[in-house]
Design a protein around this motif. Structure first.
Motif, PDB file in Angstrom:
ATOM      1  N   ALA A 319       0.846  -1.205   0.000  1.00 54.03           N
ATOM      2  CA  ALA A 319       0.000   0.000   0.000  1.00 54.03           C
ATOM      3  C   ALA A 319       0.874   1.246   0.000  1.00 54.03           C
ATOM      4  O   ALA A 319       0.924   2.001   0.971  1.00 54.03           O
ATOM      5  CB  ALA A 319      -0.933  -0.016   1.200  1.00 54.03           C
ATOM      6  N   PRO A 324      -3.072   2.149  -3.663  1.00 53.78           N
ATOM      7  CA  PRO A 324      -4.435   1.978  -3.135  1.00 53.78           C
ATOM      8  C   PRO A 324      -5.515   2.615  -4.014  1.00 53.78           C
ATOM      9  O   PRO A 324      -6.700   2.328  -3.828  1.00 53.78           O
ATOM     10  CB  PRO A 324      -4.360   2.671  -1.767  1.00 53.78           C
ATOM     11  CG  PRO A 324      -2.924   2.562  -1.364  1.00 53.78           C
ATOM     12  CD  PRO A 324      -2.172   2.745  -2.652  1.00 53.78           C
ATOM     13  N   SER A 328      -8.295  -2.429  -4.244  1.00 57.85           N
ATOM     14  CA  SER A 328      -8.782  -2.503  -2.870  1.00 57.85           C
ATOM     15  C   SER A 328      -8.490  -3.901  -2.354  1.00 57.85           C
ATOM     16  O   SER A 328      -8.664  -4.890  -3.078  1.00 57.85           O
ATOM     17  CB  SER A 328     -10.288  -2.225  -2.813  1.00 57.85           C
ATOM     18  OG  SER A 328     -10.568  -0.917  -3.276  1.00 57.85           O
ATOM     19  N   ASP A 329      -8.052  -3.984  -1.111  1.00 57.73           N
ATOM     20  CA  ASP A 329      -7.650  -5.269  -0.553  1.00 57.73           C
ATOM     21  C   ASP A 329      -8.796  -6.275  -0.589  1.00 57.73           C
ATOM     22  O   ASP A 329      -9.925  -5.972  -0.191  1.00 57.73           O
ATOM     23  CB  ASP A 329      -7.167  -5.076   0.888  1.00 57.73           C
ATOM     24  CG  ASP A 329      -6.499  -6.321   1.448  1.00 57.73           C
ATOM     25  OD1 ASP A 329      -5.926  -7.094   0.651  1.00 57.73           O
ATOM     26  OD2 ASP A 329      -6.552  -6.522   2.678  1.00 57.73           O
ATOM     27  N   ASP A 330      -8.480  -7.460  -1.107  1.00 55.49           N
ATOM     28  CA  ASP A 330      -9.422  -8.579  -1.189  1.00 55.49           C
ATOM     29  C   ASP A 330     -10.550  -8.329  -2.190  1.00 55.49           C
ATOM     30  O   ASP A 330     -11.594  -8.982  -2.137  1.00 55.49           O
ATOM     31  CB  ASP A 330     -10.013  -8.919   0.182  1.00 55.49           C
ATOM     32  CG  ASP A 330     -10.395 -10.399   0.285  1.00 55.49           C
ATOM     33  OD1 ASP A 330      -9.977 -11.184  -0.590  1.00 55.49           O
ATOM     34  OD2 ASP A 330     -11.127 -10.757   1.221  1.00 55.49           O
ATOM     35  N   PHE A 334      -4.660  -7.960  -3.488  1.00 55.82           N
ATOM     36  CA  PHE A 334      -4.380  -8.207  -2.080  1.00 55.82           C
ATOM     37  C   PHE A 334      -3.179  -7.367  -1.647  1.00 55.82           C
ATOM     38  O   PHE A 334      -2.139  -7.364  -2.309  1.00 55.82           O
ATOM     39  CB  PHE A 334      -4.115  -9.700  -1.855  1.00 55.82           C
ATOM     40  CG  PHE A 334      -5.205 -10.560  -2.435  1.00 55.82           C
ATOM     41  CD1 PHE A 334      -6.355 -10.821  -1.711  1.00 55.82           C
ATOM     42  CD2 PHE A 334      -5.104 -11.054  -3.733  1.00 55.82           C
ATOM     43  CE1 PHE A 334      -7.386 -11.579  -2.261  1.00 55.82           C
ATOM     44  CE2 PHE A 334      -6.121 -11.810  -4.290  1.00 55.82           C
ATOM     45  CZ  PHE A 334      -7.271 -12.072  -3.552  1.00 55.82           C
ATOM     46  N   ILE A 335      -3.340  -6.646  -0.562  1.00 60.37           N
ATOM     47  CA  ILE A 335      -2.258  -5.834  -0.016  1.00 60.37           C
ATOM     48  C   ILE A 335      -1.405  -6.711   0.889  1.00 60.37           C
ATOM     49  O   ILE A 335      -1.921  -7.388   1.782  1.00 60.37           O
ATOM     50  CB  ILE A 335      -2.821  -4.642   0.792  1.00 60.37           C
ATOM     51  CG1 ILE A 335      -3.684  -3.748  -0.113  1.00 60.37           C
ATOM     52  CG2 ILE A 335      -1.688  -3.846   1.419  1.00 60.37           C
ATOM     53  CD1 ILE A 335      -2.939  -3.107  -1.263  1.00 60.37           C
ATOM     54  N   TRP A 336      -0.099  -6.698   0.621  1.00 64.11           N
ATOM     55  CA  TRP A 336       0.780  -7.479   1.490  1.00 64.11           C
ATOM     56  C   TRP A 336       1.855  -6.588   2.106  1.00 64.11           C
ATOM     57  O   TRP A 336       2.190  -5.532   1.566  1.00 64.11           O
ATOM     58  CB  TRP A 336       1.383  -8.675   0.774  1.00 64.11           C
ATOM     59  CG  TRP A 336       2.193  -8.430  -0.473  1.00 64.11           C
ATOM     60  CD1 TRP A 336       2.647  -7.243  -0.974  1.00 64.11           C
ATOM     61  CD2 TRP A 336       2.644  -9.446  -1.374  1.00 64.11           C
ATOM     62  NE1 TRP A 336       3.352  -7.442  -2.128  1.00 64.11           N
ATOM     63  CE2 TRP A 336       3.373  -8.777  -2.400  1.00 64.11           C
ATOM     64  CE3 TRP A 336       2.531 -10.825  -1.420  1.00 64.11           C
ATOM     65  CZ2 TRP A 336       3.966  -9.476  -3.452  1.00 64.11           C
ATOM     66  CZ3 TRP A 336       3.126 -11.514  -2.466  1.00 64.11           C
ATOM     67  CH2 TRP A 336       3.826 -10.842  -3.467  1.00 64.11           C
ATOM     68  N   SER A 361     -11.235 -12.167  -7.997  1.00 67.67           N
ATOM     69  CA  SER A 361     -10.418 -10.952  -7.980  1.00 67.67           C
ATOM     70  C   SER A 361     -10.014 -10.547  -9.393  1.00 67.67           C
ATOM     71  O   SER A 361      -9.944  -9.357  -9.712  1.00 67.67           O
ATOM     72  CB  SER A 361      -9.170 -11.162  -7.119  1.00 67.67           C
ATOM     73  OG  SER A 361      -9.509 -11.276  -5.757  1.00 67.67           O
TER      74      SER A 361
END
Length: 393
Positions: A319, A324, A328-330, A334-336, A361
């Motif tokens: 992020a 961002p 968007s996460d999920d 996926f943000i790691w 996704s």
């Protein structure tokens, strides 16, 4: 579009290459031409240089390590002169309005001087491809030091380019806010227009087409410190310790390649990692992977991630910067955590063990691309910003 208006895209980089800047310039040109806009790309490499100019360049490159700032200044002057010469010829005898779209502050300065000399009616817009500033980016690459001659020159060029421009576009809201804060007197010139891409339809496979999957993961970007590809290798290593082996294609070249290849051997990942080097139209490779992975510590609005969205591939990324604004996460990805390869490996394993999350996704990624980053969305918006009343989408 009025026939008397012409769009000239200007860049100090070679016309073709594997960078996001080159991709953007060529795609703007292609979109403008497809929309019936008279347009052309001008760079310092449009014609063969004289033998004397080539000899100067070779000599300056040889002394770069001994006198870096002198060599850089003279090399810049040679490139500026070539770009100005080509642009001057383009503008000579031209009637009507010319829109100059520069890909850097330096290109904007050259464009302004050439247009003023030609005495032609013009609109000057430049776009901020950098992260924070060109000076900061050069420091992070290790090519200059803070407050050095090269640093101060880049800062001056940016300030002057802000002053002379009619508008400055930023691909991300992240960078828009930074520029508005750093250049308060010219904040009203800054316009947020996202990047766009136009991949061939053969790369768009997530919702119906059948494309051969060659790798589990793919990453595209220059192999340099701020791109942080070592993190991706650490993630593969941590996943392998947990019994999960994933293949990765690293697309791009750069100063860190030897270090990364050494790390691959040290971690015994040679059978999992492919180094493809610099590849033209690298975005077309994304559809041949199950997911796109990104590890940069600094970013504006990376075109490679937009290409992944267009290809319908989920994105794993940190992020940072404008990322961002892309995922968007999920949802689209996926943000790691870029500081924790073990946790990142667990995220990767969890998602890959649930195939429906990958596919859902991917579909969400395609939807977001079409809504926000397609030629019809962001591309037309950029042309409207550049050409104003002279353009009707």
């Amino acid at each position: 579009m009025k026939e008397s208006t012409k769009l000239i895209v200007l860049s100090h980089m070679r016309p073709k290459g594997d960078s996001g800047v080159q991709t953007h310039a060529l795609q703007v040109l292609a979109l403008a031409q497809a929309r019936g806009v008279e347009s052309v790309l001008r760079t310092p490499y449009d014609r063969q240089r004289t033998a004397f100019s080539r000899a100067q360049s070779q000599l300056l490159k040889r002394v770069r390590n001994v006198a870096p700032y002198f060599a850089e200044s003279r090399l810049w002057a040679l490139d500026d002169a070539e770009l100005a010469r080509g642009l001057g010829q383009e503008l000579s005898g031209r009637e009507g309005t010319v829109v100059l779209y520069a890909q850097s502050p330096r290109s904007a300065l050259v464009a302004k001087e050439a247009a003023s000399r030609a005495g032609i009616t013009h609109r000057l817009v430049w776009t901020a491809h950098f992260n924070v500033s060109e000076a900061t980016e050069a420091v992070n690459r290790g090519s200059i030091e803070v407050n050095s001659f090269g640093y101060r020159r880049r800062e001056r060029d940016e300030a002057k380019a802000m002053e002379i421009a009619d508008a400055v576009t930023t691909p991300s809201l992240f960078l828009r806010d930074i520029l508005c804060t750093r250049h308060l007197d010219f904040a009203d010139k800054v316009v947020h227009v996202p990047n766009f891409v136009n991949l061939p339809e053969t790369a768009h496979s997530a919702d119906g087409g059948v494309v051969e999957v060659r790798w589990d993961l793919i990453s595209i970007g220059s192999l340099e410190r701020r791109k942080n590809q070592a993190f991706l290798l650490d993630v593969l290593y941590e996943a392998k310790k947990l019994g999960h082996s994933y293949s990765l294609n690293l697309v791009g070249d750069g100063p860190d390649r030897e270090l990364l290849e050494g790390k691959v051997d040290h971690l015994q990942l040679r059978d999992q990692v492919t180094f493809s080097g610099a590849v033209l139209d690298a975005g077309t490779l994304i559809a041949h992977a199950r997911a796109f992975v990104h590890s940069s510590l600094q970013e504006n609005l990376p075109i490679a991630i937009i290409e992944a969205l267009a290809a319908g591939r989920p994105v794993f990324a940190g992020a940072v910067g404008g990322i961002p604004e892309l995922i968007s996460d999920d949802i689209e990805g996926f943000i790691w955590p870029l500081e924790d390869p073990k946790s990142a490996a667990q995220i990767l394993i969890n998602i890959f063990n649930t195939s429906d999350r990958l596919s859902s996704s991917g579909l969400a990624a395609r939807r977001r691309f079409r809504k926000n980053f397609s030629p019809e969305a962001a591309g037309n918006r950029l042309l409207s910003t550049l050409l104003g009343a002279h353009y009707a989408s």
